[in-house]
Enzyme design. Sequence first.
Site, PDB file in Angstrom:
ATOM      1  N   SER A 123       1.082  -1.466   0.102  1.00 30.60           N
ATOM      2  CA  SER A 123       0.199  -0.265  -0.277  1.00 30.60           C
ATOM      3  C   SER A 123       0.754   1.251  -0.063  1.00 30.60           C
ATOM      4  CB  SER A 123      -1.089  -0.199   1.357  1.00 30.60           C
ATOM      5  OG  SER A 123      -1.874   1.338   0.963  1.00 30.60           O
ATOM      6  N   TYR A 147      -2.065  -0.518  10.887  1.00 32.06           N
ATOM      7  CA  TYR A 147      -1.583  -1.318   9.134  1.00 32.06           C
ATOM      8  C   TYR A 147      -0.799  -1.146   8.819  1.00 32.06           C
ATOM      9  CZ  TYR A 147      -3.581  -1.476   4.538  1.00 32.06           C
ATOM     10  OH  TYR A 147      -4.080  -2.069   2.632  1.00 32.06           O
ATOM     11  N   LYS A 151       1.989  -3.665   6.863  1.00 33.35           N
ATOM     12  CA  LYS A 151       2.381  -3.919   4.898  1.00 33.35           C
ATOM     13  C   LYS A 151       4.187  -3.584   4.791  1.00 33.35           C
ATOM     14  CE  LYS A 151      -1.793  -4.269   3.530  1.00 33.35           C
ATOM     15  NZ  LYS A 151      -1.475  -5.667   2.941  1.00 33.35           N
TER      16      LYS A 151
HETATM   17  P1  NAD Z   1     -10.889  -6.986   1.255  1.00 36.92           P
HETATM   18  O1  NAD Z   1     -11.667  -6.521   2.410  1.00 36.92           O
HETATM   19  O2  NAD Z   1     -12.074  -7.271   0.573  1.00 36.92           O
HETATM   20  O3  NAD Z   1     -10.175  -8.503   0.746  1.00 36.92           O
HETATM   21  C1  NAD Z   1      -9.262  -9.740   1.494  1.00 36.92           C
HETATM   22  C2  NAD Z   1     -10.110 -10.709   1.537  1.00 36.92           C
HETATM   23  O4  NAD Z   1      -8.594 -11.633   2.268  1.00 36.92           O
HETATM   24  C3  NAD Z   1     -11.553 -10.865   2.123  1.00 36.92           C
HETATM   25  O5  NAD Z   1     -12.333 -11.746   1.453  1.00 36.92           O
HETATM   26  C4  NAD Z   1     -10.724 -11.775   3.749  1.00 36.92           C
HETATM   27  O6  NAD Z   1     -12.619 -11.717   4.218  1.00 36.92           O
HETATM   28  C5  NAD Z   1      -9.752 -11.793   3.134  1.00 36.92           C
HETATM   29  N1  NAD Z   1      -9.541 -12.317   4.612  1.00 36.92           N
HETATM   30  C6  NAD Z   1      -8.477 -11.814   5.138  1.00 36.92           C
HETATM   31  N2  NAD Z   1      -7.386 -11.997   6.116  1.00 36.92           N
HETATM   32  C7  NAD Z   1      -8.076 -13.367   6.207  1.00 36.92           C
HETATM   33  C8  NAD Z   1      -6.549 -15.052   5.921  1.00 36.92           C
HETATM   34  N3  NAD Z   1      -6.087 -14.356   7.467  1.00 36.92           N
HETATM   35  N4  NAD Z   1      -6.693 -16.302   5.829  1.00 36.92           N
HETATM   36  C9  NAD Z   1      -8.430 -16.043   3.951  1.00 36.92           C
HETATM   37  N5  NAD Z   1      -8.562 -14.674   4.329  1.00 36.92           N
HETATM   38  C10 NAD Z   1      -8.365 -13.659   4.702  1.00 36.92           C
HETATM   39  O7  NAD Z   1      -9.809  -5.920   1.119  1.00 36.92           O
HETATM   40  P2  NAD Z   1      -8.950  -5.243  -0.153  1.00 36.92           P
HETATM   41  O8  NAD Z   1      -9.703  -4.189  -0.211  1.00 36.92           O
HETATM   42  O9  NAD Z   1      -9.496  -6.669  -1.301  1.00 36.92           O
HETATM   43  O10 NAD Z   1      -7.660  -5.626  -0.016  1.00 36.92           O
HETATM   44  C11 NAD Z   1      -7.126  -6.742  -0.469  1.00 36.92           C
HETATM   45  C12 NAD Z   1      -5.626  -5.987   0.079  1.00 36.92           C
HETATM   46  O11 NAD Z   1      -5.000  -5.111  -0.210  1.00 36.92           O
HETATM   47  C13 NAD Z   1      -5.437  -6.318   1.961  1.00 36.92           C
HETATM   48  O12 NAD Z   1      -4.486  -6.630   1.530  1.00 36.92           O
HETATM   49  C14 NAD Z   1      -4.973  -4.697   1.556  1.00 36.92           C
HETATM   50  O13 NAD Z   1      -4.701  -4.459   3.264  1.00 36.92           O
HETATM   51  C15 NAD Z   1      -4.475  -4.373   0.400  1.00 36.92           C
HETATM   52  N6  NAD Z   1      -4.742  -3.020   0.325  1.00 36.92           N
HETATM   53  C16 NAD Z   1      -6.081  -2.157  -0.386  1.00 36.92           C
HETATM   54  C17 NAD Z   1      -6.094  -0.568  -0.523  1.00 36.92           C
HETATM   55  C18 NAD Z   1      -7.785  -0.306  -0.688  1.00 36.92           C
HETATM   56  O14 NAD Z   1      -7.981   0.586  -0.728  1.00 36.92           O
HETATM   57  N7  NAD Z   1      -9.206  -1.316  -0.805  1.00 36.92           N
HETATM   58  C19 NAD Z   1      -5.195  -0.478  -0.719  1.00 36.92           C
HETATM   59  C20 NAD Z   1      -4.146  -0.512   0.158  1.00 36.92           C
HETATM   60  C21 NAD Z   1      -3.814  -2.324  -0.027  1.00 36.92           C
END
Ligand code: NAD
Length: 336
Positions: A123, A147, A151
């Site tokens: 991120s 958080y 990362k």
């Molecule tokens: P999201 O919460 O929609 O998706 C994450 C998925 O991981 C979920 O379906 C959740 O059920 C699953 N999950 C969490 N912990 C788990 C575990 N221990 N075992 C199995 N499944 C697990 O989030 P997103 O927005 O799709 O983000 C995806 C990734 O991208 C994350 O790692 C997040 O930190 C990163 N990210 C997101 C953003 C954003 O703004 N959405 C920005 C930067 C980075």
Amino acid sequence: MPKVLVTGGAGYIGSHTCVELLNAGYEVVVMDNLCNSKAGVLDRIETITGKKPAFIEGDVRDYDAVKRALCGVDGVIHFAGLKAVGESVKKPLLYYDNNLGSTITLLQAMEEMGVNAIVFSSSATVYGDPATVPVKEDFPLSCASPYAYTKYMCERILEGACVANENLSALLLRYFNPIGAHESGIIGEDPNGIPNNLLPYIAKVAVGQLPKLTIFGDDYPTRDGTGVRDYIHVVDLAKGHVLAMDYALTHKGAEAINLGTGSGSSVLEVFHAFERACGRELPYMIGPRREGDVPEYFAETTKAKELLGWVAEKDIDDMCADTWRWQKGNPNGYEE
Ligand code: NAD
Ligand code: UDP
């Protein structure tokens, strides 16, 4: 075609990436514990692509389950993680356990199973409050929340694993602000409760579930006084993951790469774009600044172009139009 394990593939960015992987001909296995998503998204991926990914409901911290999921797999895209900055301040151990634990377990199982390519969801939060914009990959890193630390630490763990195993390839993708939805309106972002992020919040105002947007500060040193971010369409981001997987399967070593558009939009600009998308004026008020917010950041994107051949193609109007189509057609998200 290669087979990819997508951890967190039922989530927001993961589900859009499954669509692009399937469209590109990859075989896809999703592993997700559904802690922040619903299994119904897999049927919707099938509606869009005509193909349903294999699904394993399980936790990425479960070593034996991950080992089984890795059978016949060529590479992994690791989205699974917890992502709410505010919650991470209140529950740091939960965040360190989940985000670090899943990454370490996954890398151990990959080593055991001889899988040598991983694309990791990092991120732009690892840059903290950058001294200048655009933000480049070699800028100093600093973390303002548990958080962000998860990362940052996962990036260092992946780099260390690449030093120790010269066959391993790890791409550390630093996303800026992912928004939008698939243009079909069939999949999109479905946050639990009241959204913290700007676009899902505006979408809930537009659909009548929240009274008005509060803009967090209009006295920043930006062109209209409101905060500026680099919003990136989730489908562009998903396509970036397909190219990153292609790259990881044919290279060695660790690379951190920004995924953003390279230009910023202010809160007011995004708000007015959403008004254009839904065809009417929406209510808002100006409130105080939100603690911890930085005035402005956007990505330097040359590295993604040079290494992956990737550039973002969609603009703010596309992002708002697609978010609105999803929100209007699915006012309660994935709930029937
Ligand atoms: P999201 O919460 O929609 O998706 C994450 C998925 O991981 C979920 O379906 C959740 O059920 C699953 N999950 C969490 N912990 C788990 C575990 N221990 N075992 C199995 N499944 C697990 O989030 P997103 O927005 O799709 O983000 C995806 C990734 O991208 C994350 O790692 C997040 O930190 C990163 N990210 C997101 C953003 C954003 O703004 N959405 C920005 C930067 C980075
Ligand atoms: N923002 C806002 N009102 C909201 C949510 C967000 O004014 O209800 C602003 C926020 O201050 C920032 C921008 O919108 O300038 C993007 O915020 P978001 O939480 O979506 O992303 P991040 O802060 O993580 O970049």
